[in-house]
Design an enzyme around this catalytic site. Structure first.
Site, PDB file in Angstrom:
ATOM      1  N   ARG A  84     -12.206 -48.176 -50.660  1.00 44.01           N
ATOM      2  CA  ARG A  84     -10.967 -47.807 -51.581  1.00 44.01           C
ATOM      3  C   ARG A  84     -10.964 -46.138 -51.457  1.00 44.01           C
ATOM      4  NH1 ARG A  84      -9.856 -51.678 -56.046  1.00 44.01           N
ATOM      5  NH2 ARG A  84     -12.433 -50.446 -57.026  1.00 44.01           N
ATOM      6  N   LYS A 187      -7.264 -45.132 -56.587  1.00 41.12           N
ATOM      7  CA  LYS A 187      -8.068 -45.227 -58.105  1.00 41.12           C
ATOM      8  C   LYS A 187      -8.113 -43.762 -58.306  1.00 41.12           C
ATOM      9  CE  LYS A 187     -11.476 -47.934 -60.150  1.00 41.12           C
ATOM     10  NZ  LYS A 187     -11.264 -47.852 -61.177  1.00 41.12           N
ATOM     11  N   GLU A 223       0.301 -54.666 -62.893  1.00 41.53           N
ATOM     12  CA  GLU A 223      -1.336 -55.930 -63.634  1.00 41.53           C
ATOM     13  C   GLU A 223      -1.052 -55.118 -64.455  1.00 41.53           C
ATOM     14  OE1 GLU A 223      -4.024 -53.395 -60.704  1.00 41.53           O
ATOM     15  OE2 GLU A 223      -2.071 -51.894 -60.641  1.00 41.53           O
TER      16      GLU A 223
HETATM   17  C1  LIG Z   1      -5.529 -50.443 -62.013  1.00 35.75           C
HETATM   18  C2  LIG Z   1      -6.726 -51.245 -61.642  1.00 35.75           C
HETATM   19  N1  LIG Z   1      -6.436 -52.621 -61.307  1.00 35.75           N
HETATM   20  C3  LIG Z   1      -7.286 -52.998 -60.476  1.00 35.75           C
HETATM   21  C4  LIG Z   1      -8.543 -53.233 -61.075  1.00 35.75           C
HETATM   22  C5  LIG Z   1      -9.533 -54.272 -60.505  1.00 35.75           C
HETATM   23  O1  LIG Z   1     -10.233 -53.686 -59.333  1.00 35.75           O
HETATM   24  P1  LIG Z   1     -12.047 -54.583 -58.250  1.00 35.75           P
HETATM   25  O2  LIG Z   1     -11.802 -55.999 -58.464  1.00 35.75           O
HETATM   26  O3  LIG Z   1     -11.532 -53.854 -57.195  1.00 35.75           O
HETATM   27  O4  LIG Z   1     -12.585 -53.747 -59.481  1.00 35.75           O
HETATM   28  C6  LIG Z   1      -8.949 -51.764 -61.530  1.00 35.75           C
HETATM   29  C7  LIG Z   1     -10.491 -51.563 -61.690  1.00 35.75           C
HETATM   30  O5  LIG Z   1     -11.089 -50.810 -60.474  1.00 35.75           O
HETATM   31  C8  LIG Z   1      -8.247 -50.911 -61.930  1.00 35.75           C
HETATM   32  O6  LIG Z   1      -9.193 -50.036 -62.497  1.00 35.75           O
END
Ligand SMILES: Cc1ncc(COP(=O)(O)O)c(C=O)c1O
Length: 345
Positions: A84, A187, A223
Protein backbone atom coordinates in the site's frame (compact mmCIF):
# COMPACT_ATOMS: atom_id res chain seq x y z
CA UNK A 1 16.10 -14.91 25.96
CA UNK A 2 13.12 -12.93 27.31
CA UNK A 3 13.59 -9.17 27.28
CA UNK A 4 12.99 -7.22 30.51
CA UNK A 5 10.02 -4.96 29.80
CA UNK A 6 9.98 -1.18 30.08
CA UNK A 7 8.38 0.19 33.24
CA UNK A 8 4.96 1.23 31.90
CA UNK A 9 1.35 0.93 33.05
CA UNK A 10 0.64 -1.62 30.30
CA UNK A 11 -3.10 -1.87 30.89
CA UNK A 12 -3.66 1.88 30.61
CA UNK A 13 -1.49 2.93 27.71
CA UNK A 14 -3.98 5.03 25.76
CA UNK A 15 -3.26 5.90 22.13
CA UNK A 16 -0.46 8.42 22.31
CA UNK A 17 3.20 8.83 21.48
CA UNK A 18 5.80 7.53 23.92
CA UNK A 19 9.55 7.62 23.55
CA UNK A 20 11.11 4.26 22.74
CA UNK A 21 14.72 3.14 22.33
CA UNK A 22 15.19 3.58 18.59
CA UNK A 23 13.77 4.53 15.22
CA UNK A 24 15.27 3.61 11.86
CA UNK A 25 16.08 5.96 8.99
CA UNK A 26 16.94 5.36 5.35
CA UNK A 27 18.00 8.06 2.94
CA UNK A 28 17.46 8.06 -0.82
CA UNK A 29 19.90 10.18 -2.83
CA UNK A 30 21.83 9.87 -6.10
CA UNK A 31 19.25 7.34 -7.25
CA UNK A 32 19.64 4.78 -4.45
CA UNK A 33 18.64 3.91 -0.89
CA UNK A 34 21.29 3.61 1.81
CA UNK A 35 21.51 0.73 4.31
CA UNK A 36 19.53 2.49 7.05
CA UNK A 37 20.59 3.37 10.57
CA UNK A 38 18.99 2.94 14.00
CA UNK A 39 19.01 6.15 16.05
CA UNK A 40 17.54 7.19 19.40
CA UNK A 41 16.91 10.83 18.45
CA UNK A 42 13.23 11.59 17.67
CA UNK A 43 13.96 14.76 15.72
CA UNK A 44 14.71 14.82 11.98
CA UNK A 45 16.69 17.56 10.23
CA UNK A 46 14.72 18.91 7.24
CA UNK A 47 15.41 21.53 4.59
CA UNK A 48 12.93 24.39 4.94
CA UNK A 49 12.00 23.99 1.26
CA UNK A 50 11.39 20.21 1.48
CA UNK A 51 8.54 19.07 -0.77
CA UNK A 52 6.91 17.18 2.12
CA UNK A 53 6.44 20.46 3.97
CA UNK A 54 5.02 22.55 1.15
CA UNK A 55 3.49 20.25 -1.40
CA UNK A 56 2.37 17.34 0.76
CA UNK A 57 4.84 14.79 -0.62
CA UNK A 58 4.40 12.61 2.40
CA UNK A 59 2.87 9.19 2.89
CA UNK A 60 2.83 6.71 5.71
CA UNK A 61 1.61 3.38 7.00
CA UNK A 62 0.34 1.97 10.27
CA UNK A 63 0.62 -1.59 11.53
CA UNK A 64 1.07 -3.33 14.86
CA UNK A 65 3.34 -5.86 16.56
CA UNK A 66 1.83 -8.25 19.10
CA UNK A 67 3.43 -10.42 21.78
CA UNK A 68 2.18 -14.01 21.72
CA UNK A 69 1.67 -16.29 24.70
CA UNK A 70 5.04 -17.94 24.02
CA UNK A 71 6.82 -14.56 24.04
CA UNK A 72 7.34 -14.25 20.28
CA UNK A 73 6.69 -10.90 18.66
CA UNK A 74 4.60 -11.04 15.48
CA UNK A 75 3.27 -8.59 12.90
CA UNK A 76 0.05 -8.85 10.92
CA UNK A 77 -0.04 -8.82 7.08
CA UNK A 78 3.05 -6.65 6.81
CA UNK A 79 3.38 -7.29 3.05
CA UNK A 80 0.04 -5.55 2.53
CA UNK A 81 1.29 -2.40 4.27
CA UNK A 82 4.46 -2.46 2.18
CA UNK A 83 2.42 -2.73 -1.03
CA UNK A 84 0.00 0.00 0.00
CA UNK A 85 2.91 2.37 0.68
CA UNK A 86 4.14 1.66 -2.86
CA UNK A 87 0.68 2.54 -4.22
CA UNK A 88 0.71 5.80 -2.21
CA UNK A 89 4.14 6.61 -3.66
CA UNK A 90 2.95 5.98 -7.19
CA UNK A 91 -0.04 8.30 -6.76
CA UNK A 92 1.89 11.27 -5.38
CA UNK A 93 5.08 10.74 -7.37
CA UNK A 94 7.41 9.63 -4.60
CA UNK A 95 10.30 7.18 -4.66
CA UNK A 96 8.79 3.81 -3.65
CA UNK A 97 10.25 1.86 -0.75
CA UNK A 98 10.93 -1.68 -2.00
CA UNK A 99 8.78 -4.28 -0.24
CA UNK A 100 11.72 -6.23 1.19
CA UNK A 101 13.36 -3.04 2.49
CA UNK A 102 10.08 -2.04 4.18
CA UNK A 103 9.72 -5.41 5.88
CA UNK A 104 13.33 -5.55 7.02
CA UNK A 105 13.14 -1.95 8.33
CA UNK A 106 10.08 -2.84 10.43
CA UNK A 107 11.74 -5.99 11.76
CA UNK A 108 14.91 -4.08 12.73
CA UNK A 109 13.07 -1.33 14.57
CA UNK A 110 10.69 -3.70 16.38
CA UNK A 111 13.59 -5.95 17.36
CA UNK A 112 15.42 -2.91 18.76
CA UNK A 113 12.35 -2.02 20.85
CA UNK A 114 11.26 -5.43 22.17
CA UNK A 115 11.01 -4.11 25.73
CA UNK A 116 8.25 -1.76 24.53
CA UNK A 117 6.08 -4.49 23.02
CA UNK A 118 3.17 -4.71 25.48
CA UNK A 119 3.13 -8.05 27.32
CA UNK A 120 0.73 -10.74 26.08
CA UNK A 121 -2.69 -10.43 27.67
CA UNK A 122 -2.55 -6.72 28.52
CA UNK A 123 -4.51 -5.69 25.42
CA UNK A 124 -1.70 -3.37 24.34
CA UNK A 125 0.26 -3.53 21.08
CA UNK A 126 3.32 -1.88 19.59
CA UNK A 127 2.10 0.56 16.95
CA UNK A 128 4.49 0.85 14.01
CA UNK A 129 4.55 3.98 11.88
CA UNK A 130 6.55 3.87 8.61
CA UNK A 131 6.82 7.39 7.20
CA UNK A 132 8.19 8.56 3.85
CA UNK A 133 9.10 12.19 3.18
CA UNK A 134 10.18 14.07 0.07
CA UNK A 135 13.16 16.06 1.33
CA UNK A 136 14.53 17.95 -1.65
CA UNK A 137 14.70 21.65 -0.80
CA UNK A 138 13.17 23.42 -3.81
CA UNK A 139 10.55 26.05 -4.51
CA UNK A 140 9.39 24.66 -7.84
CA UNK A 141 6.38 22.34 -7.78
CA UNK A 142 7.89 19.04 -8.85
CA UNK A 143 8.63 15.69 -7.25
CA UNK A 144 11.54 15.37 -4.83
CA UNK A 145 14.69 13.60 -5.87
CA UNK A 146 15.70 12.97 -2.23
CA UNK A 147 13.71 11.00 0.32
CA UNK A 148 13.79 10.04 3.97
CA UNK A 149 12.11 6.82 5.11
CA UNK A 150 11.66 6.57 8.87
CA UNK A 151 10.04 3.83 10.90
CA UNK A 152 9.21 4.53 14.52
CA UNK A 153 7.19 2.65 17.11
CA UNK A 154 5.20 3.40 20.23
CA UNK A 155 3.27 1.15 22.63
CA UNK A 156 -0.49 1.76 22.51
CA UNK A 157 -3.81 0.73 23.99
CA UNK A 158 -7.12 1.06 22.11
CA UNK A 159 -7.57 3.93 19.61
CA UNK A 160 -11.10 4.71 20.77
CA UNK A 161 -10.58 4.95 24.51
CA UNK A 162 -13.59 2.75 25.19
CA UNK A 163 -11.86 -0.22 23.42
CA UNK A 164 -14.27 -2.94 22.27
CA UNK A 165 -17.28 -0.93 23.39
CA UNK A 166 -19.81 0.54 20.96
CA UNK A 167 -19.36 4.17 19.93
CA UNK A 168 -21.61 6.89 18.55
CA UNK A 169 -20.91 8.33 15.08
CA UNK A 170 -22.35 11.31 13.25
CA UNK A 171 -22.57 11.79 9.48
CA UNK A 172 -20.82 15.09 8.72
CA UNK A 173 -22.03 15.69 5.18
CA UNK A 174 -21.07 19.35 4.73
CA UNK A 175 -17.33 18.58 4.69
CA UNK A 176 -15.53 16.13 2.39
CA UNK A 177 -12.45 14.25 3.46
CA UNK A 178 -11.35 13.36 -0.07
CA UNK A 179 -12.11 14.33 -3.66
CA UNK A 180 -13.43 12.02 -6.39
CA UNK A 181 -10.33 10.64 -8.17
CA UNK A 182 -8.17 12.46 -5.63
CA UNK A 183 -6.01 10.76 -3.02
CA UNK A 184 -8.59 9.32 -0.63
CA UNK A 185 -7.60 5.78 -1.64
CA UNK A 186 -3.96 6.20 -0.60
CA UNK A 187 -2.44 6.96 2.79
CA UNK A 188 -1.16 10.50 2.45
CA UNK A 189 -1.10 13.16 5.13
CA UNK A 190 -3.38 15.62 3.33
CA UNK A 191 -6.38 13.31 3.75
CA UNK A 192 -6.04 13.49 7.49
CA UNK A 193 -5.67 17.27 7.58
CA UNK A 194 -8.80 17.48 5.41
CA UNK A 195 -10.68 15.32 7.91
CA UNK A 196 -9.64 17.12 11.07
CA UNK A 197 -12.38 19.74 11.04
CA UNK A 198 -15.26 17.27 10.74
CA UNK A 199 -13.67 14.90 13.21
CA UNK A 200 -12.94 17.60 15.80
CA UNK A 201 -16.46 18.96 15.44
CA UNK A 202 -17.97 15.48 15.84
CA UNK A 203 -15.91 14.89 18.98
CA UNK A 204 -16.90 18.27 20.42
CA UNK A 205 -20.51 17.21 20.03
CA UNK A 206 -19.83 14.02 22.01
CA UNK A 207 -19.43 11.53 19.13
CA UNK A 208 -16.44 9.21 18.77
CA UNK A 209 -15.81 10.37 15.19
CA UNK A 210 -17.35 11.59 11.93
CA UNK A 211 -18.76 9.31 9.25
CA UNK A 212 -18.11 10.64 5.74
CA UNK A 213 -20.26 10.37 2.66
CA UNK A 214 -18.80 9.97 -0.82
CA UNK A 215 -17.64 13.31 -2.24
CA UNK A 216 -19.31 12.80 -5.64
CA UNK A 217 -22.99 11.98 -4.97
CA UNK A 218 -22.89 12.77 -1.22
CA UNK A 219 -25.24 9.87 -0.75
CA UNK A 220 -23.12 6.79 -0.14
CA UNK A 221 -21.16 5.98 3.01
CA UNK A 222 -17.39 6.33 2.62
CA UNK A 223 -15.59 5.71 5.88
CA UNK A 224 -15.26 6.81 9.48
CA UNK A 225 -12.23 8.85 10.52
CA UNK A 226 -9.22 6.53 10.29
CA UNK A 227 -11.28 3.37 9.80
CA UNK A 228 -13.43 1.61 7.21
CA UNK A 229 -17.13 1.08 7.82
CA UNK A 230 -19.00 -2.22 7.66
CA UNK A 231 -22.49 -3.37 8.56
CA UNK A 232 -24.26 -6.67 9.11
CA UNK A 233 -27.64 -7.02 7.46
CA UNK A 234 -30.57 -8.92 8.91
CA UNK A 235 -30.02 -11.68 6.33
CA UNK A 236 -26.34 -12.07 7.42
CA UNK A 237 -24.49 -10.16 4.77
CA UNK A 238 -21.24 -8.40 5.65
CA UNK A 239 -21.65 -5.16 3.70
CA UNK A 240 -18.83 -2.67 3.26
CA UNK A 241 -18.61 0.37 0.98
CA UNK A 242 -17.08 0.17 -2.46
CA UNK A 243 -15.77 3.68 -3.11
CA UNK A 244 -12.97 5.36 -5.06
CA UNK A 245 -12.24 7.71 -2.15
CA UNK A 246 -11.65 5.38 0.80
CA UNK A 247 -8.49 3.69 1.98
CA UNK A 248 -8.49 -0.04 1.22
CA UNK A 249 -8.24 -1.33 4.78
CA UNK A 250 -6.15 -4.41 5.45
CA UNK A 251 -8.30 -5.13 8.51
CA UNK A 252 -11.48 -4.88 6.44
CA UNK A 253 -10.06 -7.26 3.82
CA UNK A 254 -9.24 -9.70 6.61
CA UNK A 255 -12.74 -9.40 8.08
CA UNK A 256 -14.23 -10.16 4.67
CA UNK A 257 -12.34 -13.47 4.71
CA UNK A 258 -13.34 -14.21 8.31
CA UNK A 259 -16.97 -13.29 7.63
CA UNK A 260 -17.05 -15.80 4.79
CA UNK A 261 -15.63 -18.45 7.15
CA UNK A 262 -18.48 -17.66 9.54
CA UNK A 263 -21.09 -18.28 6.85
CA UNK A 264 -21.83 -14.63 6.20
CA UNK A 265 -22.01 -13.29 2.66
CA UNK A 266 -19.42 -10.52 2.17
CA UNK A 267 -20.57 -7.80 -0.25
CA UNK A 268 -18.54 -4.79 -1.28
CA UNK A 269 -20.83 -2.25 -2.93
CA UNK A 270 -21.93 1.37 -2.65
CA UNK A 271 -23.87 1.71 0.60
CA UNK A 272 -26.64 4.31 0.50
CA UNK A 273 -26.71 6.29 3.74
CA UNK A 274 -30.44 5.57 4.03
CA UNK A 275 -29.56 1.89 4.53
CA UNK A 276 -28.15 2.59 7.99
CA UNK A 277 -31.73 2.45 9.27
CA UNK A 278 -32.03 -1.18 8.14
CA UNK A 279 -28.80 -2.77 9.37
CA UNK A 280 -28.64 -5.18 12.31
CA UNK A 281 -25.09 -4.20 13.37
CA UNK A 282 -22.44 -1.75 12.26
CA UNK A 283 -18.75 -1.34 12.97
CA UNK A 284 -15.56 0.55 12.19
CA UNK A 285 -12.41 -1.39 11.42
CA UNK A 286 -8.74 -0.63 11.02
CA UNK A 287 -5.34 -1.31 12.53
CA UNK A 288 -5.86 1.32 15.21
CA UNK A 289 -9.61 0.79 15.70
CA UNK A 290 -9.37 -3.05 15.34
CA UNK A 291 -13.16 -3.53 15.34
CA UNK A 292 -15.04 -0.78 17.07
CA UNK A 293 -18.73 -1.60 17.15
CA UNK A 294 -21.07 1.28 16.35
CA UNK A 295 -23.75 2.00 18.94
CA UNK A 296 -25.57 4.71 17.01
CA UNK A 297 -25.36 6.86 13.90
CA UNK A 298 -26.81 10.35 13.74
CA UNK A 299 -27.76 11.49 10.23
CA UNK A 300 -29.18 14.99 10.08
CA UNK A 301 -32.18 14.91 12.42
CA UNK A 302 -32.46 11.12 12.65
CA UNK A 303 -30.63 8.63 14.87
CA UNK A 304 -30.36 4.87 14.46
CA UNK A 305 -29.37 2.83 17.51
CA UNK A 306 -27.87 -0.63 16.98
CA UNK A 307 -26.94 -1.68 20.49
CA UNK A 308 -30.01 -1.02 22.60
CA UNK A 309 -28.32 -2.59 25.63
CA UNK A 310 -25.03 -0.77 24.95
CA UNK A 311 -23.22 -4.06 24.23
CA UNK A 312 -21.55 -5.10 20.94
CA UNK A 313 -23.69 -7.23 18.63
CA UNK A 314 -23.02 -10.98 18.27
CA UNK A 315 -21.49 -10.81 14.78
CA UNK A 316 -19.14 -7.92 15.63
CA UNK A 317 -18.10 -9.83 18.76
CA UNK A 318 -17.41 -13.03 16.84
CA UNK A 319 -15.42 -11.17 14.17
CA UNK A 320 -13.42 -9.32 16.83
CA UNK A 321 -12.57 -12.51 18.68
CA UNK A 322 -11.52 -14.36 15.54
CA UNK A 323 -9.38 -11.50 14.26
CA UNK A 324 -7.59 -10.72 17.52
CA UNK A 325 -7.01 -14.43 18.25
CA UNK A 326 -5.11 -14.76 14.95
CA UNK A 327 -3.25 -11.48 15.47
CA UNK A 328 -1.83 -12.44 18.85
CA UNK A 329 -1.18 -16.07 17.98
CA UNK A 330 -3.99 -17.61 20.07
CA UNK A 331 -5.69 -19.21 17.07
CA UNK A 332 -4.27 -21.04 14.04
CA UNK A 333 -3.40 -18.77 11.12
CA UNK A 334 -4.68 -20.64 8.04
CA UNK A 335 -4.10 -17.64 5.76
CA UNK A 336 -0.45 -17.01 6.65
CA UNK A 337 -1.24 -13.48 7.87
CA UNK A 338 1.16 -13.42 10.80
CA UNK A 339 4.96 -13.20 10.64
CA UNK A 340 7.38 -13.61 13.52
CA UNK A 341 9.82 -10.74 13.98
CA UNK A 342 13.31 -12.27 13.84
CA UNK A 343 16.32 -11.31 15.96
CA UNK A 344 18.13 -8.81 13.80
CA UNK A 345 21.44 -8.77 15.72
C1 LIG B 1 -8.57 6.61 6.37
C2 LIG B 1 -8.35 5.23 6.85
N1 LIG B 1 -9.26 4.29 6.53
C3 LIG B 1 -9.11 3.02 6.93
C4 LIG B 1 -8.02 2.63 7.69
C5 LIG B 1 -7.88 1.20 8.11
O1 LIG B 1 -6.87 0.58 7.35
P1 LIG B 1 -6.06 -0.65 7.92
O2 LIG B 1 -7.05 -1.70 8.29
O3 LIG B 1 -5.19 -1.08 6.81
O4 LIG B 1 -5.32 -0.15 9.11
C6 LIG B 1 -7.06 3.57 8.05
C7 LIG B 1 -5.88 3.18 8.82
O5 LIG B 1 -4.85 2.97 8.24
C8 LIG B 1 -7.23 4.89 7.63
O6 LIG B 1 -6.34 5.84 7.96
Amino acid sequence: MATAKADLDWKNLGFGWRKTDANIRFTFGDGKWDEGVLVSDDVIPLHIGATCLHYGQECFEGLKAYETKSGDVVVFRIEENARRLIRSCERIMMEPVPEEMFIHAVFRVVDANRRFVPPYGTGGTLYIRPLLLGTTGAMALRPSVDYLFVVFVTPVGPYFKTGFTPVDLIVEDDLDRAAPRGVGHVKVGGNYAAGMKASTRAKAKGYADALYLDPRAKRFIDEAGPANFFAITRDRQYVTPDSESILPSITNNSLITLAEDMGLRPVRRPVDVEEIFEFAEAGCCGTAAVITPVKSITYRDRVVVYCQDGRPGPVCTDLYQRLTAIQCGDAPDPYGWVRRVPECG
